[in-house]
Write a protein that holds these residues in place. Structure first.
Motif, short mmCIF file in Angstrom:
data_model
loop_
_atom_site.label_atom_id
_atom_site.label_comp_id
_atom_site.label_asym_id
_atom_site.label_seq_id
_atom_site.Cartn_x
_atom_site.Cartn_y
_atom_site.Cartn_z
N THR A 51 1.44 6.17 4.48
CA THR A 51 0.48 7.05 5.17
C THR A 51 1.13 7.89 6.25
OG1 THR A 51 -0.10 5.30 6.76
CG2 THR A 51 -1.40 5.42 4.73
N THR A 57 6.41 -6.59 -9.35
CA THR A 57 5.01 -6.68 -8.96
C THR A 57 4.65 -8.15 -8.79
OG1 THR A 57 4.25 -6.75 -11.27
CG2 THR A 57 4.38 -4.57 -10.22
N SER A 66 5.83 -4.87 -5.04
CA SER A 66 4.45 -4.43 -4.83
C SER A 66 3.57 -5.69 -4.83
CB SER A 66 4.02 -3.47 -5.94
OG SER A 66 2.69 -3.07 -5.76
N SER A 115 4.57 4.48 -6.31
CA SER A 115 5.49 4.93 -5.27
C SER A 115 6.60 3.91 -5.01
CB SER A 115 4.73 5.22 -3.97
OG SER A 115 4.15 4.04 -3.46
N ASP A 173 -0.01 -0.01 -4.48
CA ASP A 173 0.47 1.31 -4.93
C ASP A 173 1.79 1.11 -5.67
OD1 ASP A 173 0.75 4.06 -5.24
OD2 ASP A 173 1.87 4.24 -3.37
N ASP A 174 1.67 0.72 -6.94
CA ASP A 174 2.88 0.46 -7.74
C ASP A 174 3.74 1.70 -7.96
OD1 ASP A 174 2.02 -2.11 -7.89
OD2 ASP A 174 1.46 -2.06 -10.01
N GLU A 200 -5.37 -4.79 -7.43
CA GLU A 200 -6.12 -3.54 -7.39
C GLU A 200 -7.46 -3.70 -6.68
OE1 GLU A 200 -5.24 -0.55 -8.44
OE2 GLU A 200 -3.28 -1.15 -9.21
N GLY A 251 0.79 -1.22 0.00
CA GLY A 251 0.00 0.00 0.00
C GLY A 251 0.82 1.27 0.00
N LYS A 252 0.11 2.35 -0.06
CA LYS A 252 0.71 3.67 -0.12
C LYS A 252 1.18 4.10 1.26
CE LYS A 252 -0.32 8.30 -1.90
NZ LYS A 252 -1.35 9.14 -2.54
#
Length: 326
Positions: free
Chosen positions: A206, A272, A235, A258, A255-256, A239, A203-204
């Motif tokens: 935070t 990935t 990653s 970043s 979140d590919d 999705e 994930g992204k």
């Protein structure tokens, strides 16, 4: 193979001597043929020498000359690229344990699949490499300092616990500190042992919100590049992943972008993986990149063996075919 691939290329000049010997042998054989043709009474020749030597008489000399050529190449010191297991290198495995890792888009869950692949990675990594483990969510912790003890790492992997938020930058900074600590302990020269960080996340970031924050992922990646420690990122997930928190279904897509940028900034490789097999393939590729290095080493042994066999074959052929050495 070029001249630059030999450590003593001047030995190759001896090939001219081998060539001269071959030319001399051919000249002697032709002169013998001319002398034979001067014997004009062919009927008498057939009675005196009904079985003239055939082409097989040339086999011993041909083998000896080939052996000399092969031994000459061996003496010149040929080199070739060789895969050599790395020693004293450091790898820090960094695993995301944020709540999104409980998503079931990867069976049985993202975390369970990540644990299985990480343990296989630990088992297959070159034994001489020091492997460490960092887990991160809102903070990052060194669970195992880099060590060659794989059992300690696998036990820690089995005991990973999920928590809130994702602090990717802190994870990389913590891994870099672990690398620096081991390098200080190992010592052994002006140049630190080679190191690599392998970061798996779904994930992204935070915490903090911006990856360019002083403690953000992009900032950490740049520092890793300055320290010559590539960060290879994986990653992991799809999705369409979701998690349920307090009866609320929350989407948690991977979140590919970043993670790919972190790899690019640090000089690492981006992967990935949307299932366990793809994750294991990514780890296998990393094992090849990390566990071995390609260097030029001595490659004279095959030439030496072939040369010795050719010379021995030439001597044996001479004794069998001609009952004497050539």
């Amino acid at each position: 193979m070029s001249i630059s691939d030999f450590t003593a290329p001047w030995w190759l000049l001896f090939l001219f001597v081998v060539g001269a010997l071959a030319s001399g042998y051919v000249a002697v054989q032709r002169r013998r043929m001319r002398h034979t043709l001067r014997f004009t009474n062919l009927e008498l020749l057939e009675k005196v020498a009904p079985q003239r030597p055939g082409r097989s008489r040339h086999v011993p000399v041909a083998l000896l000359l080939a052996g000399l050529a092969l031994l000459t190449v061996a003496a010149a010191g040929p080199t070739a690229e060789q895969r050599v297991p790395r020693n004293r290198a450091t790898v820090v495995l960094v695993i995301d344990v944020s709540l999104s890792m409980q998503a079931t888009d990867v069976e049985p869950t993202r975390l369970a699949a990540a644990q299985a692949a990480a343990k296989s990675f630990a088992d297959d990594l070159t034994p001489g490499i020091n492997l460490g483990l960092v887990a991160f969510s809102g903070t990052a912790s060194v669970l195992v300092s880099p060590t060659t003890n794989r059992e300690a790492t696998k036990t820690a992997i089995d005991n990973l616990q999920l928590s809130e938020r994702t602090a990717t930058g802190e994870a990389i900074f913590t891994a870099l500190q672990s690398v620096d600590t081991l390098a200080a302990v190992l010592g052994g020269g002006d140049q630190a042992p080679p190191a690599r960080i392998v970061l798996l996340s779904d994930g992204k970031q935070t915490v903090p919100e911006s990856p360019d924050d002083p403690r953000g992922g992009f900032t950490a990646a740049r520092q890793a590049a300055d320290k010559d420690v590539p960060v290879s990122t994986i990653s992991f997930g799809t999705e369409y992943g979701t998690v349920t928190i307090e009866d609320e279904r929350i989407p948690v897509p991977v979140d590919d972008p970043s993670l790919k940028e972190i790899a690019n900034l640090s000089g690492g490789t981006f992967f990935t993986a949307s299932n366990l097999q793809e994750l294991e393939d990514a780890y296998n590729t990393l094992e090849e990149q990390i566990g071995y290095e390609t260097t030029r080493g001595d490659a004279s042994r095959p030439w030496l063996i072939l040369g010795v066999l050719a010379v021995a074959g030439g001597v044996a052929a001479a004794l069998l075919l001609r009952q004497r050495l050539p």
